[in-house]
Design an enzyme around this catalytic site. Structure first.
Site, PDB file in Angstrom:
ATOM      1  CG  PHE A 149      -0.344   0.587   2.495  1.00 23.30           C
ATOM      2  CD1 PHE A 149      -0.291   1.771   2.802  1.00 23.30           C
ATOM      3  CD2 PHE A 149       0.111  -0.528   3.363  1.00 23.30           C
ATOM      4  CE1 PHE A 149       0.480   2.390   3.968  1.00 23.30           C
ATOM      5  CE2 PHE A 149       1.004   0.006   4.604  1.00 23.30           C
ATOM      6  CZ  PHE A 149       0.934   1.313   4.892  1.00 23.30           C
ATOM      7  CE  LYS A 173      -2.863  -8.277  -4.764  1.00 20.87           C
ATOM      8  NZ  LYS A 173      -3.357  -7.447  -3.418  1.00 20.87           N
ATOM      9  CD  GLU A 176      -5.436  -5.973   0.143  1.00 15.91           C
ATOM     10  OE1 GLU A 176      -4.777  -5.670  -0.530  1.00 15.91           O
ATOM     11  OE2 GLU A 176      -5.845  -7.092   0.680  1.00 15.91           O
ATOM     12  CB  SER A 226       4.721  -7.251   5.865  1.00 10.50           C
ATOM     13  OG  SER A 226       3.783  -8.363   5.443  1.00 10.50           O
ATOM     14  CB  CYS A 281      10.402  -0.117   2.806  1.00 11.73           C
ATOM     15  SG  CYS A 281      10.999   0.621   1.085  1.00 11.73           S
ATOM     16  CD  GLU A 381       8.389  -2.900   8.511  1.00  9.85           C
ATOM     17  OE1 GLU A 381       7.620  -4.141   8.244  1.00  9.85           O
ATOM     18  OE2 GLU A 381       9.029  -2.506   7.535  1.00  9.85           O
TER      19      GLU A 381
HETATM   20  P1  NAD Z   1       1.521  -6.661   2.944  1.00  6.46           P
HETATM   21  O1  NAD Z   1       2.620  -7.676   3.070  1.00  6.46           O
HETATM   22  O2  NAD Z   1       0.352  -6.232   3.736  1.00  6.46           O
HETATM   23  O3  NAD Z   1       0.722  -6.503   1.494  1.00  6.46           O
HETATM   24  C1  NAD Z   1       1.659  -6.679   0.525  1.00  6.46           C
HETATM   25  C2  NAD Z   1       0.885  -7.257  -0.658  1.00  6.46           C
HETATM   26  O4  NAD Z   1       0.563  -8.580  -0.250  1.00  6.46           O
HETATM   27  C3  NAD Z   1      -0.632  -6.795  -0.909  1.00  6.46           C
HETATM   28  O5  NAD Z   1      -0.744  -6.587  -2.249  1.00  6.46           O
HETATM   29  C4  NAD Z   1      -1.368  -7.486  -0.237  1.00  6.46           C
HETATM   30  O6  NAD Z   1      -2.743  -7.643  -0.733  1.00  6.46           O
HETATM   31  C5  NAD Z   1      -0.766  -8.817  -0.243  1.00  6.46           C
HETATM   32  N1  NAD Z   1      -1.031  -9.755   0.866  1.00  6.46           N
HETATM   33  C6  NAD Z   1      -1.440  -9.501   2.253  1.00  6.46           C
HETATM   34  N2  NAD Z   1      -1.591 -10.401   3.033  1.00  6.46           N
HETATM   35  C7  NAD Z   1      -1.362 -11.734   2.269  1.00  6.46           C
HETATM   36  C8  NAD Z   1      -1.409 -12.882   2.180  1.00  6.46           C
HETATM   37  N3  NAD Z   1      -1.923 -13.367   3.535  1.00  6.46           N
HETATM   38  N4  NAD Z   1      -1.295 -13.827   1.401  1.00  6.46           N
HETATM   39  C9  NAD Z   1      -0.841 -13.382   0.112  1.00  6.46           C
HETATM   40  N5  NAD Z   1      -0.802 -11.932  -0.235  1.00  6.46           N
HETATM   41  C10 NAD Z   1      -1.159 -11.137   0.775  1.00  6.46           C
HETATM   42  O7  NAD Z   1       2.412  -5.093   3.020  1.00  6.46           O
HETATM   43  P2  NAD Z   1       1.671  -3.756   3.181  1.00  6.46           P
HETATM   44  O8  NAD Z   1       1.047  -3.509   4.415  1.00  6.46           O
HETATM   45  O9  NAD Z   1       0.876  -3.501   1.916  1.00  6.46           O
HETATM   46  O10 NAD Z   1       3.128  -2.706   2.873  1.00  6.46           O
HETATM   47  C11 NAD Z   1       3.880  -2.448   4.199  1.00  6.46           C
HETATM   48  C12 NAD Z   1       5.175  -3.333   4.179  1.00  6.46           C
HETATM   49  O11 NAD Z   1       5.639  -3.493   2.873  1.00  6.46           O
HETATM   50  C13 NAD Z   1       6.076  -3.189   5.026  1.00  6.46           C
HETATM   51  O12 NAD Z   1       6.613  -4.184   5.846  1.00  6.46           O
HETATM   52  C14 NAD Z   1       7.141  -2.328   4.360  1.00  6.46           C
HETATM   53  O13 NAD Z   1       8.395  -2.370   5.084  1.00  6.46           O
HETATM   54  C15 NAD Z   1       6.979  -3.310   3.290  1.00  6.46           C
HETATM   55  N6  NAD Z   1       7.690  -2.487   2.167  1.00  6.46           N
HETATM   56  C16 NAD Z   1       8.965  -2.908   1.686  1.00  6.46           C
HETATM   57  C17 NAD Z   1       9.803  -2.297   0.577  1.00  6.46           C
HETATM   58  C18 NAD Z   1      11.055  -2.665   0.075  1.00  6.46           C
HETATM   59  O14 NAD Z   1      11.499  -2.437  -0.510  1.00  6.46           O
HETATM   60  N7  NAD Z   1      11.798  -3.776   0.956  1.00  6.46           N
HETATM   61  C19 NAD Z   1       9.060  -1.456  -0.184  1.00  6.46           C
HETATM   62  C20 NAD Z   1       7.753  -0.925   0.226  1.00  6.46           C
HETATM   63  C21 NAD Z   1       7.199  -1.611   1.221  1.00  6.46           C
END
Ligand code: NAD
Length: 496
Positions: A149, A173, A176, A226, A281, A381
């Site tokens: 997000f 994808k 959401e 994450s 991040c 985090e």
């Molecule tokens: P998230 O892991 O909740 O979601 C990321 C994606 O995974 C979304 O598209 C979501 O729909 C999907 N997803 C969520 N739960 C899932 C599941 N159980 N099974 C399959 N798919 C699933 O992350 P977020 O809250 O959207 O974003 C924040 C996180 O992203 C933080 O941890 C941040 O550090 C990380 N991030 C990392 C970088 C990097 O470059 N390392 C960059 C941006 C964000």
């Protein structure tokens, strides 16, 4: 109320799933739309579209592909304010920050415009007598991009411009929580002349992700999110034989040595700690104050942080709301826990008076001093506007903390000692390092990626890593003149 659905075959696609989720403006708390959550059949429709489009796009000349990319770049540059407004409305970050996000994404598009140079192969004449060898890089096929997000435009653009330029087709994808930017970019591709089916968007949750990971039509997956989900995506995708790069969470430390320019360090800590409400991040979440520097540094950070205007990102404020009410509450709970565990609350963002609607998801800048490394505010985090200050005695103590952290995304050192900086960038076990630079996000022509639990897989995003990720190598050995090879010879070929 608007329904935010999918983009398949060069047009909007409603899908067949009845499931949906609310999309909220975090600055008002008002639900502004319903995002469709794809079922397996909807994802397959998008994969079918990408599969059908692949042969022609793979064979499209580099001249044709780059024309489309340049056109996309021009349109994006012309209309970037509109995309920034869309990001602010669903994510909450302030408009200037949203514009910065789009601009960093634009830089990847510009990098990808150079694809003819980036995928050039090699040629060796007369490797054996009248035998030549050449190498080429070819696209993989339909690939999936799954994004978080916090950067609804930039993170997808870390991947899809390079993937498309290299001749792949894409199913994106998005998160959401802020799904509209992806559709906006899909329409822009269409206007730029990208053939239908080359870029598709499916909205959804775990159901959609799992189908992208399992479906044999998808050849590679670029994921950002994450750490637990990144690890899951990597394991499930690679178990299915796919190429996967999965970027995860972070806990970025900034090491401030006693000889540092403390005004510069304080500015940097505030900008990197509270920009985008800490939902980056590459945000700095821990300041390691070395030796006697702590008191003066904390005072300077607190003076600056106290001037931050928290509020609606469309109202010329400095820091917007958190993305959801649940996330705001979760971050506030970490502040409570840190306080109970004995950290000093130097600046308290709970109860901030924001310049925005009363139902916005507000939390002001928060500084916790004398944080212990056993406290949850240090170990987890948090992904919010909470800056922890940990006091350490020496450079070595600070380095040991950074290197023992399970994450390794970004880090920074602040010092005027070139030798110390040289030691730091050599010794630190982190993928992206800043020297007097707090958010060392690499330019498009370098690659972006962390170490340890911040990245699963061995390819970073964009730069040469990105080009390699989205192509596979082939070496061709050829003989045209004098095709005689001396008749039958069953031994292993030897060069003459
Ligand atoms: P998230 O892991 O909740 O979601 C990321 C994606 O995974 C979304 O598209 C979501 O729909 C999907 N997803 C969520 N739960 C899932 C599941 N159980 N099974 C399959 N798919 C699933 O992350 P977020 O809250 O959207 O974003 C924040 C996180 O992203 C933080 O941890 C941040 O550090 C990380 N991030 C990392 C970088 C990097 O470059 N390392 C960059 C941006 C964000």
């Amino acid at each position: 109320m608007q329904t935010i659905a999918h983009w398949v075959d060069g047009k909007g696609f409603a899908g067949t799933s009845a499931a949906s989720a609310p999309v909220t403006n975090p600055a008002t708390g008002v639900v502004t739309g319903q995002v469709a959550l794809a079922n397996v059949a909807d994802v397959r429709t998008a994969i079918d579209s990408a599969t059908a489009a692949f042969p022609a796009w793979r064979d499209a000349s580099l001249a044709r592909r780059t024309q489309v990319l340049f056109r996309f770049r021009e349109l994006l540059n012309e209309r970037k304010e509109a995309l920034a407004r869309l990001i602010t409305a669903e994510h909450g970050k302030v408009l200037s920050d949203a514009l910065g996000e789009v601009t960093r994404g634009l830089e990847i598009v510009e990098f990808a415009c150079g694809i003819p140079h980036l995928i050039k192969g090699g040629y060796t004449e007369n490797a054996s007598t009248k035998v030549d060898i050449f190498s080429i890089r070819q696209p993989l096929g339909p690939v999936a991009v799954i994004s978080p997000f916090n950067f609804p435009a930039m993170v997808p653009m870390w991947f899809f411009p390079v993937a498309i330029a290299a001749g792949n087709t894409v199913v994106l994808k998005p998160s959401e929580k802020d799904p509209s930017s992806a559709l906006w970019m899909a329409e822009l591709w269409h206007e730029a002349g990208l053939p239908t089916g080359v870029f598709n968007v499916v909205q959804g949750d775990k159901v959609a992700v799992d189908e992208l990971l399992d479906n044999p039509g998808i050849k590679a997956v670029s994921f950002v999110g994450s750490t637990p989900i990144a690890k899951y995506v990597y394991q499930r995708g690679t178990a299915n034989g796919k190429r996967v790069q999965a970027l995860g969470g972070a806990k970025n430390h900034m090491l401030v040595l006693p000889d540092a320019d403390l005004d510069l360090a304080a500015d940097a800590a505030v900008n990197a700690g509270f920009g985008s409400a800490g939902e980056r991040c590459m945000a700095i979440s821990v300041v390691l104050a070395v030796g006697t520097v702590g008191d003066e540094l904390v005072t300077k950070i607190a003076e600056r942080a106290a001037t931050i205007k928290t509020g609606d990102g469309t109202r010329n404020t400095d820091m917007g709301p958190l993305v959801t009410r649940e996330h705001r509450d979760r971050v506030a709970t970490y502040i409570d826990a840190g306080e109970s565990a004995g950290a000093t609350v130097v600046l308290d963002g709970r109860g901030v008076e924001a310049d925005g609607e009363v139902n916005g998801f507000w939390l002001g800048p928060t500084i916790l001093d004398h944080v212990g490394t056993e406290m949850s505010v240090y170990t987890d985090e948090i992904f919010g506007p909470v800056l922890s200050v940990v006091r350490v005695d020496t450079y070595d103590d600070g380095l040991a903390l950074i290197n023992s952290n399970p994450y390794g995304n970004g880090t920074a050192i602040f010092t005027n000692d070139g030798g110390a900086a040289r030691r730091f960038h050599n010794e630190v076990e982190v993928g992206m390092v800043g020297i007097n630079v707090p958010i060392p996000v690499p330019m498009a022509y370098y690659s972006f990626g962390g170490w340890k639990n911040s990245l699963f897989g061995d390819s970073h995003a964009h730069g040469t890593d990105g080009v390699h990720f989205f192509t596979r190598g082939k070496a061709v050995t050829s003989r045209w003149l004098d095709p005689s090879h001396g008749g039958l010879e069953l031994g292993f070929p030897q060069n003459k």
